[in-house]
Motif scaffolding. Structure first.
Motif, PDB file in Angstrom:
ATOM      1  N   ALA A  43       0.845  -1.076   0.056  1.00  0.00           N
ATOM      2  CA  ALA A  43       0.061  -0.125  -0.238  1.00  0.00           C
ATOM      3  C   ALA A  43       0.892   1.152   0.045  1.00  0.00           C
ATOM      4  O   ALA A  43       2.211   1.074   0.279  1.00  0.00           O
ATOM      5  CB  ALA A  43      -0.827   0.047   1.137  1.00  0.00           C
ATOM      6  N   ALA A  44       0.374   2.452  -0.243  1.00  0.00           N
ATOM      7  CA  ALA A  44       1.286   3.508  -0.151  1.00  0.00           C
ATOM      8  C   ALA A  44       2.286   3.560   1.082  1.00  0.00           C
ATOM      9  O   ALA A  44       1.767   3.432   2.107  1.00  0.00           O
ATOM     10  CB  ALA A  44       0.509   4.971  -0.299  1.00  0.00           C
ATOM     11  N   GLY A  45       3.637   3.641   0.405  1.00  0.00           N
ATOM     12  CA  GLY A  45       4.602   3.705   1.628  1.00  0.00           C
ATOM     13  C   GLY A  45       4.701   2.400   2.360  1.00  0.00           C
ATOM     14  O   GLY A  45       5.491   2.504   3.619  1.00  0.00           O
ATOM     15  N   ILE A  46       4.165   1.242   2.070  1.00  0.00           N
ATOM     16  CA  ILE A  46       4.203   0.010   2.812  1.00  0.00           C
ATOM     17  C   ILE A  46       4.715  -1.072   1.659  1.00  0.00           C
ATOM     18  O   ILE A  46       4.050  -1.219   0.848  1.00  0.00           O
ATOM     19  CB  ILE A  46       2.785  -0.529   3.595  1.00  0.00           C
ATOM     20  CG1 ILE A  46       2.286   0.852   4.329  1.00  0.00           C
ATOM     21  CG2 ILE A  46       3.035  -1.349   4.081  1.00  0.00           C
ATOM     22  CD1 ILE A  46       0.912   0.748   4.949  1.00  0.00           C
ATOM     23  N   TYR A  47       5.823  -1.789   2.386  1.00  0.00           N
ATOM     24  CA  TYR A  47       6.436  -2.767   1.375  1.00  0.00           C
ATOM     25  C   TYR A  47       6.699  -4.051   2.068  1.00  0.00           C
ATOM     26  O   TYR A  47       6.846  -4.190   3.085  1.00  0.00           O
ATOM     27  CB  TYR A  47       7.849  -1.978   0.899  1.00  0.00           C
ATOM     28  CG  TYR A  47       7.781  -0.650   0.275  1.00  0.00           C
ATOM     29  CD1 TYR A  47       7.692  -0.888  -1.140  1.00  0.00           C
ATOM     30  CD2 TYR A  47       7.456   0.656   0.542  1.00  0.00           C
ATOM     31  CE1 TYR A  47       7.788   0.271  -2.258  1.00  0.00           C
ATOM     32  CE2 TYR A  47       7.454   1.585  -0.400  1.00  0.00           C
ATOM     33  CZ  TYR A  47       7.308   1.383  -1.553  1.00  0.00           C
ATOM     34  OH  TYR A  47       7.310   2.482  -2.175  1.00  0.00           O
ATOM     35  N   SER A  48       6.665  -4.903   1.037  1.00  0.00           N
ATOM     36  CA  SER A  48       6.885  -6.482   1.469  1.00  0.00           C
ATOM     37  C   SER A  48       8.531  -6.303   0.887  1.00  0.00           C
ATOM     38  O   SER A  48       8.830  -5.851  -0.167  1.00  0.00           O
ATOM     39  CB  SER A  48       6.297  -7.263   0.488  1.00  0.00           C
ATOM     40  OG  SER A  48       4.899  -7.638   0.791  1.00  0.00           O
ATOM     41  N   TRP A  49       9.308  -6.915   1.456  1.00  0.00           N
ATOM     42  CA  TRP A  49      10.839  -7.156   1.492  1.00  0.00           C
ATOM     43  C   TRP A  49      10.751  -8.702   0.724  1.00  0.00           C
ATOM     44  O   TRP A  49      10.740  -9.699   1.515  1.00  0.00           O
ATOM     45  CB  TRP A  49      11.577  -7.201   2.940  1.00  0.00           C
ATOM     46  CG  TRP A  49      11.568  -5.663   2.966  1.00  0.00           C
ATOM     47  CD1 TRP A  49      10.632  -5.000   3.696  1.00  0.00           C
ATOM     48  CD2 TRP A  49      12.595  -4.720   2.860  1.00  0.00           C
ATOM     49  NE1 TRP A  49      11.076  -3.656   3.691  1.00  0.00           N
ATOM     50  CE2 TRP A  49      12.291  -3.236   3.198  1.00  0.00           C
ATOM     51  CE3 TRP A  49      13.856  -4.699   2.313  1.00  0.00           C
ATOM     52  CZ2 TRP A  49      12.812  -2.264   3.041  1.00  0.00           C
ATOM     53  CZ3 TRP A  49      14.815  -3.682   2.021  1.00  0.00           C
ATOM     54  CH2 TRP A  49      14.164  -2.312   2.473  1.00  0.00           C
ATOM     55  N   LEU A  50      11.466  -8.726  -0.513  1.00  0.00           N
ATOM     56  CA  LEU A  50      11.428 -10.054  -0.985  1.00  0.00           C
ATOM     57  C   LEU A  50      12.746 -10.485  -0.650  1.00  0.00           C
ATOM     58  O   LEU A  50      13.509  -9.888  -0.006  1.00  0.00           O
ATOM     59  CB  LEU A  50      11.205  -9.819  -2.501  1.00  0.00           C
ATOM     60  CG  LEU A  50       9.903  -9.178  -3.231  1.00  0.00           C
ATOM     61  CD1 LEU A  50       9.709  -9.397  -4.465  1.00  0.00           C
ATOM     62  CD2 LEU A  50       8.705  -9.902  -2.510  1.00  0.00           C
ATOM     63  N   PRO A  51      13.072 -11.682  -0.802  1.00  0.00           N
ATOM     64  CA  PRO A  51      14.414 -12.257  -0.471  1.00  0.00           C
ATOM     65  C   PRO A  51      15.567 -11.426  -0.610  1.00  0.00           C
ATOM     66  O   PRO A  51      16.335 -11.309   0.127  1.00  0.00           O
ATOM     67  CB  PRO A  51      14.468 -13.503  -1.111  1.00  0.00           C
ATOM     68  CG  PRO A  51      13.095 -14.041  -1.429  1.00  0.00           C
ATOM     69  CD  PRO A  51      12.199 -12.826  -1.697  1.00  0.00           C
ATOM     70  N   LEU A  52      15.929 -11.023  -1.779  1.00  0.00           N
ATOM     71  CA  LEU A  52      17.231 -10.439  -1.858  1.00  0.00           C
ATOM     72  C   LEU A  52      17.060  -9.093  -1.282  1.00  0.00           C
ATOM     73  O   LEU A  52      18.023  -8.591  -0.540  1.00  0.00           O
ATOM     74  CB  LEU A  52      17.276 -10.073  -3.411  1.00  0.00           C
ATOM     75  CG  LEU A  52      18.575  -9.608  -3.831  1.00  0.00           C
ATOM     76  CD1 LEU A  52      19.627 -10.694  -3.919  1.00  0.00           C
ATOM     77  CD2 LEU A  52      18.595  -8.717  -5.171  1.00  0.00           C
ATOM     78  N   GLY A  53      16.015  -8.196  -1.024  1.00  0.00           N
ATOM     79  CA  GLY A  53      15.965  -7.171  -0.230  1.00  0.00           C
ATOM     80  C   GLY A  53      16.314  -7.149   1.283  1.00  0.00           C
ATOM     81  O   GLY A  53      16.846  -6.570   2.021  1.00  0.00           O
ATOM     82  N   LEU A  54      15.352  -8.328   1.497  1.00  0.00           N
ATOM     83  CA  LEU A  54      15.528  -8.774   2.885  1.00  0.00           C
ATOM     84  C   LEU A  54      17.022  -9.119   3.402  1.00  0.00           C
ATOM     85  O   LEU A  54      17.571  -8.659   4.359  1.00  0.00           O
ATOM     86  CB  LEU A  54      14.635 -10.062   3.569  1.00  0.00           C
ATOM     87  CG  LEU A  54      14.746 -10.442   4.681  1.00  0.00           C
ATOM     88  CD1 LEU A  54      14.254  -9.215   5.620  1.00  0.00           C
ATOM     89  CD2 LEU A  54      14.040 -11.704   4.997  1.00  0.00           C
ATOM     90  N   ARG A  55      17.816  -9.565   2.555  1.00  0.00           N
ATOM     91  CA  ARG A  55      19.345  -9.979   2.810  1.00  0.00           C
ATOM     92  C   ARG A  55      19.978  -8.752   3.097  1.00  0.00           C
ATOM     93  O   ARG A  55      21.043  -8.609   4.026  1.00  0.00           O
ATOM     94  CB  ARG A  55      20.041 -10.894   1.667  1.00  0.00           C
ATOM     95  CG  ARG A  55      19.392 -12.291   1.691  1.00  0.00           C
ATOM     96  CD  ARG A  55      19.699 -13.253   0.695  1.00  0.00           C
ATOM     97  NE  ARG A  55      21.430 -13.363   1.059  1.00  0.00           N
ATOM     98  CZ  ARG A  55      21.881 -14.282   1.643  1.00  0.00           C
ATOM     99  NH1 ARG A  55      21.150 -15.301   2.130  1.00  0.00           N
ATOM    100  NH2 ARG A  55      23.162 -14.186   1.900  1.00  0.00           N
ATOM    101  N   ALA A  56      19.846  -7.743   1.924  1.00  0.00           N
ATOM    102  CA  ALA A  56      20.602  -6.407   2.322  1.00  0.00           C
ATOM    103  C   ALA A  56      20.173  -6.001   3.799  1.00  0.00           C
ATOM    104  O   ALA A  56      21.130  -5.617   4.285  1.00  0.00           O
ATOM    105  CB  ALA A  56      20.185  -5.515   1.320  1.00  0.00           C
ATOM    106  N   LEU A  57      18.849  -5.871   4.031  1.00  0.00           N
ATOM    107  CA  LEU A  57      18.230  -5.188   5.071  1.00  0.00           C
ATOM    108  C   LEU A  57      19.083  -5.788   6.385  1.00  0.00           C
ATOM    109  O   LEU A  57      19.357  -5.259   7.223  1.00  0.00           O
ATOM    110  CB  LEU A  57      16.799  -5.471   5.158  1.00  0.00           C
ATOM    111  CG  LEU A  57      15.906  -4.698   6.143  1.00  0.00           C
ATOM    112  CD1 LEU A  57      16.171  -3.148   5.670  1.00  0.00           C
ATOM    113  CD2 LEU A  57      14.565  -5.053   6.065  1.00  0.00           C
TER     114      LEU A  57
END
Ligand code: P5A
Length: 450
Positions: A43-57
């Protein structure tokens, strides 16, 4: 091996990359995060973190944790939902206005999704600490926050739900509270540097958190939402050592001696007087951290007292310290990319090595790839192995897009001689090496080659 060290085969990974540039994304980091399959908007300004993004996080979190521990801060975890009562005590329930997401439970009780945690930690502190002998304390957590920003934009940079490291210090008096503040000042500079960033501390406004003493940590980027005014020499200062037992004053002074201010604190006359014309830098940047010393603001309002050495109760002196963990993912990409995609600094790269098999099914290629995949993984490296049956060109452009520091390419010709082609993503430099030499090179950070 770090606990998150993990290798994957692309054939059973989840990496939904996009060829087209998403039209809703205005800045490069947002475009690249969508294209590289790191996040998806819910939703606006709300994100799911997919596997690659989560690893960076998670890699960013790990650096934050390590530097917080060195500086003596202790990790805990507070909930995302808080009771409105403590915010009424501090007086911020009304003040926070529309940015606060207010929730009512089935019993009609007022809750809120925490935008920050000064009240909750102060409540925990006052219920559990009674004496100055237990001070100083610095407690932090890494938890999702919600701020109903009027204009969420730039992807994870200005989200409504975002991940913050927020820490809170408690001291018996102002002098020791300043030391706690200085420790975080140094820990922040060190944390950002380890992520490959040059963060500049600028004197900042305290806004709804309150207090008088505050610094924002800004990384320079044209797309940043903050404007800063500074003496350019502040950018050349060395990052301090993690030596927290000595006198921290001179180190802090080496930074604060220079004029460096956010736009709210900027004074044009003072800038002109204190900074020679050729050293005046006016730039845009991204605020990746913000620290505050607010003295007795919350402890007085919420009655958080300790017995001092004289036996008398006094409200404790507090500070709070925030790092925009999810914003940093965007910030790092903003600072490190080219026209082909992301260029991850080694320390925060979701994987260290992207291994490309140019001909899956070819016996020699498969054997050499498997051998490299296994050895590198055993050596503690995170490897993403492109074992899919796809065109070479598509594989190369996906690897460039997701920006892992090293690419290791194995094709039928090289496989015959046991050779691997290694590419440094940052410089584009290539080497053809035999397996052992390839392993040695891939095991080290290429960042210095940049
Ligand atoms: C300090 C810790 C605070 O909230 N209370 C606890 C203090 N400070 S702050 O400046 O408001 O926020 C700290 C950091 O969080 C990041 N941040 C955001 N990241 C993404 N989207 C947002 N909407 C957002 N708002 C704040 C920033 O990096 C900020 O420095």
């Amino acid at each position: 091996m770090s606990p998150i060290s993990q290798s994957h085969r692309m054939s059973n990974y989840f990496l939904p990359t996009l060829k087209e540039t998403p039209s809703e994304a205005q800045i490069v980091s947002h475009r690249l995060m969508l294209r590289a399959g790191m996040v998806r908007q819910s939703a606006a300004g709300i994100y799911s973190w997919l596997p690659l993004g989560l690893r960076a996080l998670r890699k960013i979190e790990a650096i934050v944790r390590d530097e917080q521990a060195k500086a003596g801060a202790i990790e805990m975890l507070m909930p995302t939902l808080q009771s409105a009562d403590i915010w009424r005590e501090s007086g911020r329930y009304e003040d926070y206005g529309k940015e606060m997401l207010r929730i009512t439970d089935r019993h009609g009780r007022d809750l809120l999704y925490g935008p920050t945690n000064e009240e909750l930690i102060t409540q925990i502190f006052r219920d559990n600490v009674v004496s100055y002998k237990d001070l100083p304390k610095n407690l932090y957590h890494i938890q999702w926050k919600f701020r109903d920003e009027i204009r969420p934009r730039f992807g994870v940079m200005r989200g409504r739900e975002f991940l913050m490291k927020d820490g809170y210090s408690f001291d018996v008096d102002e002098a020791s509270a300043r030391v706690s503040y200085y420790k975080m000042f140094i820990a922040y500079l060190r944390s950002f540097r380890r992520m490959g960033l040059k963060a500049m501390p600028v004197a900042a406004d305290t806004g709804p958190i309150g207090g008088e003493l505050s610094h924002e940590f800004i990384i320079l980027a044209d797309t940043g939402e903050s404007e800063v005014f500074c003496h350019s020499d502040i950018l050349n200062l060395p990052v301090p050592e993690a030596d927290y037992d000595g006198d921290l004053g001179p180190t802090i002074e080496s930074f604060t001696q220079y004029y460096a201010r956010s736009d709210e604190m900027h004074d044009a006359d003072m800038f002109a007087q204190q900074v020679p014309a050729e050293k005046q830098l006016t730039a845009r940047g991204i605020e990746v951290g913000h620290i505050f010393y607010f003295g007795q603001k919350y402890s007085t309002a919420m009655n958080a007292q300790v017995a001092g050495p004289d036996g008398k109760d006094t409200p404790v002196h507090g500070g709070s310290y925030g790092i925009g963990v999810s914003r940093l993912v965007g910030g790092i990409i903003e600072a490190s990319h080219d026209e082909d995609g992301i260029i991850w600094p080694w320390a925060v790269a979701p994987f260290h090595v992207g291994l490309i098999n140019l001909k899956p099914g070819h016996e020699g290629c498969d054997a050499l790839c498997e051998s490299l995949f296994e050895t590198l993984s055993q050596n503690g490296l995170d490897v993403l192995y492109d074992d899919r049956d796809d065109r070479a060109g598509a594989k190369f452009s996906t690897m460039d897009l997701i920006g892992l520091p090293w690419q290791a390419v194995i094709g039928p010709r090289g496989a015959e001689g046991g050779e691997v082609e290694i590419k440094n993503r940052a410089t584009g430099e290539k080497h053809v090496l035999v397996l052992d030499a390839a392993i040695a090179l891939l095991s080290s950070s290429p960042d210095s080659a940049k």
